[in-house]
Write an enzyme that holds these catalytic residues in place. Structure first.
Site, PDB file in Angstrom:
ATOM      1  N   ALA A  48       3.215  33.400 106.250  1.00  0.00           N
ATOM      2  CA  ALA A  48       3.909  34.666 106.009  1.00  0.00           C
ATOM      3  C   ALA A  48       3.310  35.469 104.849  1.00  0.00           C
ATOM      4  O   ALA A  48       3.973  36.314 104.271  1.00  0.00           O
ATOM      5  CB  ALA A  48       5.408  34.440 105.773  1.00  0.00           C
ATOM      6  N   ALA A  79       0.687  42.270  92.071  1.00  0.00           N
ATOM      7  CA  ALA A  79       0.003  41.786  93.277  1.00  0.00           C
ATOM      8  C   ALA A  79       0.960  41.577  94.450  1.00  0.00           C
ATOM      9  O   ALA A  79       2.151  41.358  94.268  1.00  0.00           O
ATOM     10  CB  ALA A  79      -0.709  40.466  92.981  1.00  0.00           C
ATOM     11  N   GLU A 104      -2.367  37.561 106.359  1.00  0.00           N
ATOM     12  CA  GLU A 104      -2.279  37.976 107.763  1.00  0.00           C
ATOM     13  C   GLU A 104      -2.647  39.448 107.991  1.00  0.00           C
ATOM     14  O   GLU A 104      -3.285  39.773 108.999  1.00  0.00           O
ATOM     15  CB  GLU A 104      -0.870  37.707 108.302  1.00  0.00           C
ATOM     16  CG  GLU A 104      -0.536  36.230 108.363  1.00  0.00           C
ATOM     17  CD  GLU A 104       0.960  36.004 108.283  1.00  0.00           C
ATOM     18  OE1 GLU A 104       1.531  35.538 109.275  1.00  0.00           O
ATOM     19  OE2 GLU A 104       1.559  36.320 107.240  1.00  0.00           O
ATOM     20  N   GLY A 129       0.655  40.107  98.945  1.00  0.00           N
ATOM     21  CA  GLY A 129      -0.155  39.289  99.844  1.00  0.00           C
ATOM     22  C   GLY A 129      -1.115  40.084 100.709  1.00  0.00           C
ATOM     23  O   GLY A 129      -0.989  41.293 100.886  1.00  0.00           O
ATOM     24  N   GLY A 143      -7.140  26.711 101.102  1.00  0.00           N
ATOM     25  CA  GLY A 143      -8.480  27.265 100.989  1.00  0.00           C
ATOM     26  C   GLY A 143      -8.489  28.741 100.682  1.00  0.00           C
ATOM     27  O   GLY A 143      -9.509  29.294 100.308  1.00  0.00           O
ATOM     28  N   GLN A 144      -7.323  29.366 100.843  1.00  0.00           N
ATOM     29  CA  GLN A 144      -7.255  30.803 100.530  1.00  0.00           C
ATOM     30  C   GLN A 144      -7.333  31.021  99.035  1.00  0.00           C
ATOM     31  O   GLN A 144      -7.617  32.113  98.572  1.00  0.00           O
ATOM     32  CB  GLN A 144      -5.993  31.414 101.144  1.00  0.00           C
ATOM     33  CG  GLN A 144      -4.717  31.286 100.308  1.00  0.00           C
ATOM     34  CD  GLN A 144      -4.080  29.910 100.369  1.00  0.00           C
ATOM     35  OE1 GLN A 144      -4.741  28.919 100.597  1.00  0.00           O
ATOM     36  NE2 GLN A 144      -2.792  29.842 100.145  1.00  0.00           N
ATOM     37  N   GLY A 145      -7.030  29.961  98.247  1.00  0.00           N
ATOM     38  CA  GLY A 145      -7.236  30.063  96.808  1.00  0.00           C
ATOM     39  C   GLY A 145      -5.982  30.246  95.986  1.00  0.00           C
ATOM     40  O   GLY A 145      -6.051  30.741  94.863  1.00  0.00           O
ATOM     41  N   ARG A 162       2.713  34.793 101.823  1.00  0.00           N
ATOM     42  CA  ARG A 162       3.718  34.793 100.779  1.00  0.00           C
ATOM     43  C   ARG A 162       3.347  34.077  99.485  1.00  0.00           C
ATOM     44  O   ARG A 162       4.093  34.170  98.512  1.00  0.00           O
ATOM     45  CB  ARG A 162       5.021  34.193 101.332  1.00  0.00           C
ATOM     46  CG  ARG A 162       4.881  32.757 101.838  1.00  0.00           C
ATOM     47  CD  ARG A 162       6.186  32.228 102.373  1.00  0.00           C
ATOM     48  NE  ARG A 162       7.172  32.008 101.337  1.00  0.00           N
ATOM     49  CZ  ARG A 162       7.149  30.972 100.487  1.00  0.00           C
ATOM     50  NH1 ARG A 162       6.209  30.059 100.576  1.00  0.00           N
ATOM     51  NH2 ARG A 162       8.069  30.853  99.577  1.00  0.00           N
ATOM     52  N   GLN A 163       2.241  33.345  99.420  1.00  0.00           N
ATOM     53  CA  GLN A 163       2.046  32.522  98.225  1.00  0.00           C
ATOM     54  C   GLN A 163       1.699  33.320  96.968  1.00  0.00           C
ATOM     55  O   GLN A 163       2.251  33.056  95.906  1.00  0.00           O
ATOM     56  CB  GLN A 163       1.014  31.411  98.475  1.00  0.00           C
ATOM     57  CG  GLN A 163       1.459  30.319  99.460  1.00  0.00           C
ATOM     58  CD  GLN A 163       2.696  29.533  99.037  1.00  0.00           C
ATOM     59  OE1 GLN A 163       3.440  29.905  98.138  1.00  0.00           O
ATOM     60  NE2 GLN A 163       2.942  28.429  99.718  1.00  0.00           N
TER      61      GLN A 163
END
Lengths: 155, 334
Positions: free
Chosen positions: B87, B284, B289, B286, B47-49, B89-90
């Site tokens: 983390a 970019a 968190e 992250g 859901g973070q996209g 990290r995506q």
């Protein structure tokens, strides 16, 4: 089994339900309306919100038999891809959806508020939406979307 | 009496698995003959996209629109492992893997196109607005779809598999030296609170949050992650406490473990700084968190500013604040 008659999203239904069956189970399992989500299952999170006779209810806390004779609106009755409700349009516009699990309930709470009160104050919006929990968005964009939808409704 | 105060919180946060654990993400890419592309990656979008981010990265690199990119993710039968959605990290790690894979598939397309356009080197070929052509020569270009279609008829395919590994080293416990994480995310937030000295209740009135995201690939998502983080931070600071008793959770319900509702959130002003992270996809890094960390410090400092009570254990419940106020009064009386 108990026979109940109810109207869901403008369609009349007659259903045979278990005495202990919850409204959410009747909607999801008997009518296949999977847009209604079960979050906590104990009336705290609001994910399973539907509109029943003009009031938002947690469909996990309502027995199907209690819904006998009532008029229900679930998320499937609010709008669709081609013609979204103005609340849904505003949600998409501002990016008010993250994981989306709370979204059907949020949209129904917002719709019910705007159906009754076309010019809600910020506080009234907050109160109307406070029964629906969201862990992703921080509510910021959701509240903004409801405000936008309210503005549109005034025109 | 209601007293207001303002507090500041700053954070730096190492993203990725870190501490010497290799952080690997991977992706498969195919450029199709209808002018679209497919990205397959194990990264799960919760859901973070992240799927939108991967589509944007692929589209940017291929001169397409993000709706031209189909992202398949999180299917262990079909997609290559990209580690956990954790983390922070995506965007950085899997974003890098997607970019590498897109570049690899693109490079064979550029080679093919250079030959077709009689261009001496693939360096002279560009992908732009759905077209492929010779840089600086608008007469020699064609829709990307047509080029890939022709190539297909000649047996060419533009597919790739790539992985990206972020490397770190453990910290030497003796010297404290090492490179345990890369990259780091930085953030700074200010909170204004109102403390009721009769009840100990704290209301957060406003939070301004500024985060260094390297490059905001999707500003709407950045705002969303910041607001979500700030609200979790409010819960962390004021409400949320997991009560354990003999290994069992005492409050395993949303009625006893309270999280913020729409009535608990203040106005949140989300701002971001774009200081390009040179190892990240298009600069970019992250944000997930880190967005919640400074909130906690900012609120606790704002409480101190408002009523002079230093809270040293979370959450800052009304009981702790009233106790702090009582201790302060006793101290004054003595």
């Amino acid at each position: 089994m108990i026979e109940i008659k109810l109207v869901v999203n403008d369609k009349p239904y007659t259903l045979e339900v278990e005495p202990s069956e919850r409204l959410i189970d009747a909607l999801r399992n008997r009518l296949g309306l999977l847009g209604t989500k079960e979050g906590c299952g104990e009336g705290e999170c609001g994910a399973c919100t539907v509109i029943m006779d003009g009031k938002t209810v947690n469909s996990c806390l309502v027995l199907a038999a209690q819904a006998n004779g009532s008029v229900i609106t679930s998320i499937e009755g609010v709008g669709n891809r081609r013609s979204p409700h103005r609340v849904q349009k505003a949600f998409v516009e501002v990016g008010a959806v993250q994981c989306g699990f709370c979204t059907p309930g949020m949209v129904l709470s917002a719709k019910n508020l705007l159906d009754k009160n076309s010019k809600p104050s910020n506080e009234e919006i907050g109160i109307a939406m406070s029964g629906n929990l969201c862990r992703c968005t921080g509510y910021d964009k959701i509240l903004r979307a409801v405000k936008i939808a309210a503005e549109e409704g005034k025109e | 009496m209601k007293k207001r105060g303002i507090g500041l919180g700053c954070s730096w946060y190492g993203t990725g698995y870190g501490n010497g654990f290799p952080d690997v993400s991977s992706a498969f890419v195919e450029i199709h003959d209808d002018g679209s592309a497919t990205v397959l990656t194990g990264a799960v979008d919760v859901g973070q996209g992240s799927n939108s981010i991967f589509a944007q990265i692929a589209a940017e690199e291929l001169g397409l629109e993000s709706q031209d990119i189909c992202v398949y993710s999180g299917d262990t039968d079909a997609t290559p492992d990209s580690g956990t959605t954790a983390a922070t990290r995506q965007t950085y790690n899997t974003g890098n893997a997607v970019l590498k894979a897109v570049r690899q598939a693109k490079s064979s397309l550029l080679d093919y196109a250079a030959h077709e356009f009689s261009c001496p080197t693939s360096e002279g070929i560009e992908l732009k607005e759905g077209f492929i052509g010779v840089k600086g020569d608008p007469s020699r270009r064609m829709p990307l779809a047509d080029m890939v279609f022709q190539a297909r008829l000649k047996g060419e395919r533009f597919i790739s598999a790539e992985s990206s590994t972020a490397r770190s080293t453990p910290v030497d416990p003796e010297t404290g030296q090492g490179a345990p994480y890369w990259p780091y995310a930085f953030g700074c937030q200010m909170a204004e609170v109102e403390v009721n000295t009769e009840t100990g209740m704290v209301r957060v009135l406003k939070v301004v949050a500024v985060h260094d995201v390297g490059k905001a690939l999707n500003p709407t998502q950045v705002e969303g992650q910041i607001a979500g983080g700030v609200t979790q931070g409010i819960g962390f600071a004021l409400l949320e406490e997991l009560e354990l008793k003999e290994g069992k959770i005492n409050n395993p319900a949303l009625s006893s473990y309270l999280i913020p509702t729409a009535l608990d959130v203040p106005s949140i002003e989300a701002l971001f700084v774009e200081d390009a992270e040179c190892t990240g996809p298009f600069g970019a890094k992250g944000l997930g968190e880190p967005a919640m960390l400074p909130t906690v410090a900012a609120i606790i400092n704002a409480i101190d500013d408002a009523v002079g009570v230093r809270i040293t254990s979370l959450p800052a419940t009304p009981e702790k604040i009233l106790q702090g106020l009582a201790e302060k009064r006793e101290g004054l009386e003595k």
